[in-house]
Design an enzyme around this catalytic site. Structure first.
Site, mmCIF file in Angstrom:
data_model
loop_
_atom_site.group_PDB
_atom_site.id
_atom_site.type_symbol
_atom_site.label_atom_id
_atom_site.label_comp_id
_atom_site.label_asym_id
_atom_site.label_seq_id
_atom_site.Cartn_x
_atom_site.Cartn_y
_atom_site.Cartn_z
ATOM 1 N N GLY A 73 0.832 -1.206 0.000
ATOM 2 C CA GLY A 73 0.000 0.000 0.000
ATOM 3 C C GLY A 73 0.857 1.243 0.000
ATOM 4 O O GLY A 73 2.005 1.224 -0.451
ATOM 5 N N SER A 74 0.294 2.306 0.534
ATOM 6 C CA SER A 74 0.979 3.596 0.469
ATOM 7 C C SER A 74 2.082 3.682 1.522
ATOM 8 O O SER A 74 2.113 2.916 2.488
ATOM 9 C CB SER A 74 -0.032 4.712 0.733
ATOM 10 O OG SER A 74 -0.497 4.611 2.075
ATOM 11 N N GLY A 132 2.405 2.231 5.498
ATOM 12 C CA GLY A 132 3.591 1.583 6.053
ATOM 13 C C GLY A 132 4.104 2.303 7.290
ATOM 14 O O GLY A 132 4.509 1.673 8.273
ATOM 15 N N CYS A 169 2.450 -0.193 -8.632
ATOM 16 C CA CYS A 169 3.536 0.365 -7.811
ATOM 17 C C CYS A 169 4.813 0.427 -8.638
ATOM 18 O O CYS A 169 5.725 1.182 -8.317
ATOM 19 C CB CYS A 169 3.718 -0.409 -6.516
ATOM 20 S SG CYS A 169 3.946 -2.143 -6.745
ATOM 21 N N GLU A 188 5.636 -3.516 0.999
ATOM 22 C CA GLU A 188 5.717 -3.144 -0.418
ATOM 23 C C GLU A 188 4.973 -1.827 -0.540
ATOM 24 O O GLU A 188 3.759 -1.805 -0.731
ATOM 25 C CB GLU A 188 5.037 -4.203 -1.298
ATOM 26 C CG GLU A 188 5.605 -5.600 -1.185
ATOM 27 C CD GLU A 188 6.973 -5.767 -1.838
ATOM 28 O OE1 GLU A 188 7.469 -4.797 -2.454
ATOM 29 O OE2 GLU A 188 7.537 -6.858 -1.712
HETATM 30 C C1 UN1 Z 1 2.081 -3.822 -7.661
HETATM 31 O O1 UN1 Z 1 1.838 -2.907 -8.436
HETATM 32 O O2 UN1 Z 1 1.746 -3.740 -6.443
HETATM 33 O O3 UN1 Z 1 5.907 -5.923 -11.642
HETATM 34 C C2 UN1 Z 1 2.685 -5.120 -8.054
HETATM 35 C C3 UN1 Z 1 4.710 -5.687 -11.836
HETATM 36 C C4 UN1 Z 1 3.721 -6.709 -11.367
HETATM 37 C C5 UN1 Z 1 3.424 -6.554 -9.921
HETATM 38 C C6 UN1 Z 1 3.083 -5.165 -9.495
HETATM 39 N N1 UN1 Z 1 4.260 -8.018 -11.615
HETATM 40 O O4 UN1 Z 1 4.314 -4.671 -12.388
#
Ligand code: UN1
Length: 512
Positions: free
Chosen positions: A246-247, A251, A302, A268
């Site tokens: 998440g953001s 975290g 992300c 993450e």
């Molecule tokens: C995410 O955006 O939280 O590498 C994960 C990637 C994908 C996973 C993204 N396999 O863009």
């Protein structure tokens, strides 16, 4: 501009219900007795689909108890037998590929190919975990003492709390559940409130797989709850590992709380991913890679490419190529085969995009193309991906805005490019486009990119599950998926075994 043609909300509701039914969902999630509900909405039309019951704090505590109970038995099941469950789950996911992609499309607005890609990522991680179930290996080290053996054993950890985000509502949970399950753990899963249907379907398939192979119940307990109600997951000493996506703000809230009870986290968090484009880059390949990385998932990965750091000698050429590509982007209904850009998740996402663009322009940025919201006659938010040329890496460029904005910056020397590249709080993914091996190696070296994912001649997004996935600095430092990421889901015991009749002490200590 003509309004976009979108499917009807009723049609989407029916499609969601049919997919849920086929996945075996009988009730929508863990039913709380408080009467609280969560409203399921589709970003495709911006309309509400259903209200479903939400769990309260007591329900979450009960979920932890149930998963903890199941852990007591599951940890004693041999790892390859645990792998059999993940194998079965992967088969069921494959069989319900279209259903899961429907739900991901309806709840998150992913285009078909990317929704199917997310389901493929689930299957891939299951394959990896099944193989791992026979490879949870420890080392054997030479003992300094005669007649002694020194080795390490990896044991299951306990209940893993998984907090997942809306943008990869199925795959990121799958990374966790596939590994956690073969490692002998059980899970309590708190999905994003914006992706609860997908979570419910995934859980139903996982439970069916467990029943099919005769595994115990409650290996993965779903809690559909607000962040406040799920807080017990963060604070419970019965949850030794919290894996959260998440953001950065999320975290920052949870990490100190888990640390205060000596729990572990896999975080993450945000990315502010950049690519360096050098004068020797293959510009056809670069343009295609940049467009997918910046525009895919409507800029809501992300790993989305947010900054393009281009050598000044080719900046105009790169900008022209990208403008041409952006002008042709099909925006609209994610279920239409030719669409490449679906909707933003909600109005808030659109507001932060608009705010970032205003700030970028105030900072001296020039919008080269895009940025407008397409009319739909609904409360859905379809936006044109936008390219902004920036005179400098200002504060707004250094922040992650979860929208399809690509900032263009220029550089003169590779040192300068790398310095700009690393001068952001986040450290997830990065790329260099070059055909010069020296430049590529420099980017991969200790004084190159400071990210967890560092690529050459491919974009920042779309990582394979075979590698460890995650990033440094404000991204949180966690690693998930492939390589040896499984170790974070286990505890290590170091064993010293004396098979001699004597008792020599280490460090030559004489205690006679
Ligand atoms: C995410 O955006 O939280 O590498 C994960 C990637 C994908 C996973 C993204 N396999 O863009």
């Amino acid at each position: 501009v003509d309004p976009l043609v979108l499917p009807g909300t009723d049609e989407l509701r029916e499609r969601a219900l049919a997919a849920l039914r086929r996945c075996g969902v009988t009730t929508a999630g863990h039913t709380g007795d408080t009467g609280d509900t969560i409203t399921v909405r589709t970003p495709i039309t911006g309309a509400d689909l259903f209200d479903i019951p939400a769990a309260d704090t007591r329900d979450v505590a009960a979920a932890i108890d149930a998963a903890h109970e199941a852990f007591g038995r599951w940890r004693m099941v041999p790892a390859p037998a645990r792998g059999a469950l993940v194998k079965r789950f992967g088969e069921l996911v494959g069989r319900h590929r279209a259903d899961l992609a429907d739900l991901i499309g309806i709840e998150v607005g992913k285009i078909r190919s990317e929704a199917l890609g997310e389901v493929q990522e689930m299957i891939d991680i299951c394959d990896l975990a099944v193989g791992l179930s026979r490879q949870l290996t420890g080392r054997t080290m030479p003992s300094e003492r005669p007649g002694h053996r020194l080795m390490e054993t990896w044991h299951p950890l306990g209940v893993v709390g998984v907090i997942s985000a809306f943008n990869f509502p199925a795959a990121v949970w799958s990374w966790n559940v596939a590994l956690a399950t073969v490692c002998g753990n059980t899970m309590v899963w708190k999905p994003s409130p914006r992706a609860v249907l997908t979570a419910t379907a995934c859980t139903a398939l996982f439970d069916r797989a467990a029943a099919d192979v005769g595994a115990p119940a409650n290996l993965n307990v779903l809690v559909i709850a607000s962040a406040a109600d799920a807080a017990v997951l963060v604070d419970s000493p019965r949850v030794p590992l919290v894996s959260a996506t998440g953001s950065q703000a999320m975290g920052e809230r949870i990490a100190p709380r888990v640390a205060a009870r000596f729990g572990r986290v896999i975080l993450e968090l945000g990315g502010n991913n950049a690519a360096v484009v050098t004068p020797s880059a293959d510009l056809d390949l670069t343009t295609r890679a940049v467009v997918f990385a910046a525009v895919g998932t409507a800029g809501q990965r992300c790993t989305t490419l947010r900054r393009l750091i281009v050598h000044e000698s080719i900046a105009d050429e790169v900008a022209a190529r990208l403008r041409a590509a952006y002008a042709r982007l099909p925006i609209g209904d994610p279920f239409t085969e030719s669409t490449l850009v679906g909707p933003l998740i909600d109005g808030q996402a659109h507001q932060s995009m608009a705010r970032a663009l205003r700030q970028a322009v105030a900072d001296g940025g020039t919008i080269l193309t895009g940025g407008d919201r397409r009319p739909t006659g609904t409360s859905a938010f379809y936006v044109e991906p936008v390219l902004v040329r920036m005179p400098a890496q200002t504060a707004i460029v250094r922040a992650e805005t979860f929208a399809p904005i690509l900032y263009l910056l220029t550089y003169r020397t590779l040192d300068e490019a790398i310095a700009l590249h690393n001068d952001v709080p986040q450290g997830l993914s990065s790329s260099i486009f070059t055909t010069d091996q020296r430049e590529a190696e420099r980017f991969l070296a200790a004084d190159g990119s400071d990210c967890g994912l560092v690529n050459v001649n491919i974009g920042t997004s779309g990582a394979e599950i075979g590698g460890a996935f995650g990033g440094e600095k404000a991204t949180g430092g966690g690693r998930e998926a492939g390589s040896d990421a499984w170790r974070a889901y286990m505890r290590r015991a170091t064993n010293t075994i004396n098979y001699s009749g004597a008792l020599p002490l280490a460090q030559h200590i004489d205690f006679a």
